[in-house]
Design a protein around this motif. Sequence first.
Motif, mmCIF file in Angstrom:
data_model
loop_
_atom_site.group_PDB
_atom_site.id
_atom_site.type_symbol
_atom_site.label_atom_id
_atom_site.label_comp_id
_atom_site.label_asym_id
_atom_site.label_seq_id
_atom_site.Cartn_x
_atom_site.Cartn_y
_atom_site.Cartn_z
ATOM 1 N N ARG A 4 0.814 -1.214 0.000
ATOM 2 C CA ARG A 4 0.000 0.000 0.000
ATOM 3 C C ARG A 4 0.848 1.265 0.000
ATOM 4 O O ARG A 4 0.464 2.268 -0.551
ATOM 5 N N GLU A 5 1.966 1.230 0.659
ATOM 6 C CA GLU A 5 2.905 2.346 0.750
ATOM 7 C C GLU A 5 4.297 1.737 0.860
ATOM 8 O O GLU A 5 4.447 0.548 1.115
ATOM 9 N N THR A 6 5.324 2.564 0.736
ATOM 10 C CA THR A 6 6.695 2.065 0.822
ATOM 11 C C THR A 6 6.956 1.391 2.172
ATOM 12 O O THR A 6 7.537 0.309 2.234
ATOM 13 N N ALA A 7 6.515 2.013 3.255
ATOM 14 C CA ALA A 7 6.739 1.428 4.582
ATOM 15 C C ALA A 7 6.024 0.089 4.714
ATOM 16 O O ALA A 7 6.540 -0.845 5.331
ATOM 17 N N ASP A 8 4.848 -0.032 4.126
ATOM 18 C CA ASP A 8 4.114 -1.291 4.147
ATOM 19 C C ASP A 8 4.890 -2.368 3.396
ATOM 20 O O ASP A 8 4.963 -3.517 3.842
ATOM 21 N N ALA A 9 5.492 -2.008 2.274
ATOM 22 C CA ALA A 9 6.291 -2.968 1.500
ATOM 23 C C ALA A 9 7.492 -3.457 2.321
ATOM 24 O O ALA A 9 7.802 -4.657 2.331
ATOM 25 N N ILE A 10 8.164 -2.541 3.012
ATOM 26 C CA ILE A 10 9.303 -2.918 3.852
ATOM 27 C C ILE A 10 8.820 -3.823 4.985
ATOM 28 O O ILE A 10 9.431 -4.851 5.282
ATOM 29 N N SER A 11 7.699 -3.445 5.602
ATOM 30 C CA SER A 11 7.154 -4.232 6.702
ATOM 31 C C SER A 11 6.836 -5.664 6.268
ATOM 32 O O SER A 11 7.149 -6.622 6.971
ATOM 33 N N GLN A 12 6.230 -5.813 5.096
ATOM 34 C CA GLN A 12 5.874 -7.140 4.610
ATOM 35 C C GLN A 12 7.103 -7.989 4.270
ATOM 36 O O GLN A 12 6.989 -9.205 4.163
ATOM 37 N N ASN A 13 8.233 -7.338 4.089
ATOM 38 C CA ASN A 13 9.461 -8.058 3.754
ATOM 39 C C ASN A 13 10.485 -8.037 4.882
ATOM 40 O O ASN A 13 11.646 -8.389 4.677
ATOM 41 N N SER A 14 10.074 -7.649 6.073
ATOM 42 C CA SER A 14 11.027 -7.509 7.176
ATOM 43 C C SER A 14 11.657 -8.847 7.582
ATOM 44 O O SER A 14 12.820 -8.873 7.986
ATOM 45 N N ASP A 15 10.930 -9.959 7.465
ATOM 46 C CA ASP A 15 11.534 -11.265 7.788
ATOM 47 C C ASP A 15 12.683 -11.571 6.826
ATOM 48 O O ASP A 15 13.723 -12.086 7.241
ATOM 49 N N PHE A 16 12.496 -11.252 5.560
ATOM 50 C CA PHE A 16 13.551 -11.452 4.567
ATOM 51 C C PHE A 16 14.757 -10.570 4.884
ATOM 52 O O PHE A 16 15.904 -11.025 4.860
ATOM 53 N N ILE A 17 14.507 -9.307 5.214
ATOM 54 C CA ILE A 17 15.589 -8.375 5.543
ATOM 55 C C ILE A 17 16.330 -8.847 6.790
ATOM 56 O O ILE A 17 17.559 -8.800 6.850
ATOM 57 N N ASP A 18 15.572 -9.325 7.779
ATOM 58 C CA ASP A 18 16.178 -9.826 9.025
ATOM 59 C C ASP A 18 17.171 -10.957 8.778
ATOM 60 O O ASP A 18 18.129 -11.109 9.531
ATOM 61 N N GLN A 19 16.954 -11.757 7.736
ATOM 62 C CA GLN A 19 17.873 -12.859 7.431
ATOM 63 C C GLN A 19 19.290 -12.358 7.186
ATOM 64 O O GLN A 19 20.258 -13.065 7.431
ATOM 65 N N TYR A 20 19.403 -11.135 6.686
ATOM 66 C CA TYR A 20 20.707 -10.557 6.371
ATOM 67 C C TYR A 20 21.247 -9.700 7.511
ATOM 68 O O TYR A 20 22.399 -9.275 7.462
ATOM 69 N N ASN A 21 20.394 -9.393 8.495
ATOM 70 C CA ASN A 21 20.790 -8.607 9.653
ATOM 71 C C ASN A 21 21.617 -7.368 9.271
ATOM 72 O O ASN A 21 22.739 -7.172 9.748
ATOM 73 N N PRO A 22 21.061 -6.502 8.406
ATOM 74 C CA PRO A 22 21.845 -5.345 7.973
ATOM 75 C C PRO A 22 21.977 -4.303 9.075
ATOM 76 O O PRO A 22 21.116 -4.200 9.961
ATOM 77 N N GLU A 23 23.056 -3.556 9.028
ATOM 78 C CA GLU A 23 23.199 -2.444 9.969
ATOM 79 C C GLU A 23 22.362 -1.266 9.493
ATOM 80 O O GLU A 23 21.729 -0.566 10.276
ATOM 81 N N TYR A 24 22.375 -1.049 8.169
ATOM 82 C CA TYR A 24 21.663 0.075 7.569
ATOM 83 C C TYR A 24 20.753 -0.442 6.465
ATOM 84 O O TYR A 24 21.025 -1.474 5.851
ATOM 85 N N LEU A 25 19.690 0.322 6.200
ATOM 86 C CA LEU A 25 18.796 0.002 5.100
ATOM 87 C C LEU A 25 18.545 1.274 4.309
ATOM 88 O O LEU A 25 18.124 2.293 4.873
ATOM 89 N N LEU A 26 18.826 1.225 3.017
ATOM 90 C CA LEU A 26 18.575 2.336 2.104
ATOM 91 C C LEU A 26 17.228 2.090 1.443
ATOM 92 O O LEU A 26 16.995 1.019 0.870
ATOM 93 N N ILE A 27 16.346 3.065 1.521
ATOM 94 C CA ILE A 27 15.001 2.943 0.969
ATOM 95 C C ILE A 27 14.816 4.029 -0.077
ATOM 96 O O ILE A 27 15.068 5.211 0.178
#
Length: 167
Positions: A4-27
């Motif tokens: 629905r929005e950019t933040a919603d897209a990030i939220s829906q993919n947060s488990d995937f992002i967590d797999q990489y345990n990044p220090e920073y995220l560029l959006i």
Amino acid sequence: DVYRETADAISQNSDFIDQYNPEYLLILSGDHIYKMNYDKMLDFHKAQGAAATIAVMPVSMKEASRFGIMITDENRKVVDFEEKPAHPRSNLASMGIYIFNWKTLSEALVTNKEQPNLDFGKHIIPYCRDKGAPLYAYEFNGYWKDVGTLTSYWEANMELIDIVPEF
């Protein structure tokens, strides 16, 4: 589910992002035309000790009500934020380009996950500000055009076919 929005897209993919345990995220926003060196923005983010850095660009006060507006101090620390204000107090418009410390963003996403149409300007940035997270505005001084309206899309096309294009 649809994004629905950019933040919603990030939220829906947060488990995937967590797999990489990044220090920073560029959006990045998908409806803008620009060319930016993200390394410079990341260097600024690190140097300031920011939890989040929002790329901004000065716009005319007439256009400012179309954007999220950052009010900053002399060091570009964000002291207030207005989402599409009727009477803006600044002309530093958010470009929809963010660098977050992943832990900061992850907490904000989890806390706000029940918000309908989860959005950076309406939910995430205000949440981080209210929590006292250090937010900074990174001023961009190149060509940038938000093509989210028919008028701005047409203007960008006209600028790109000019004899000497701005971009």
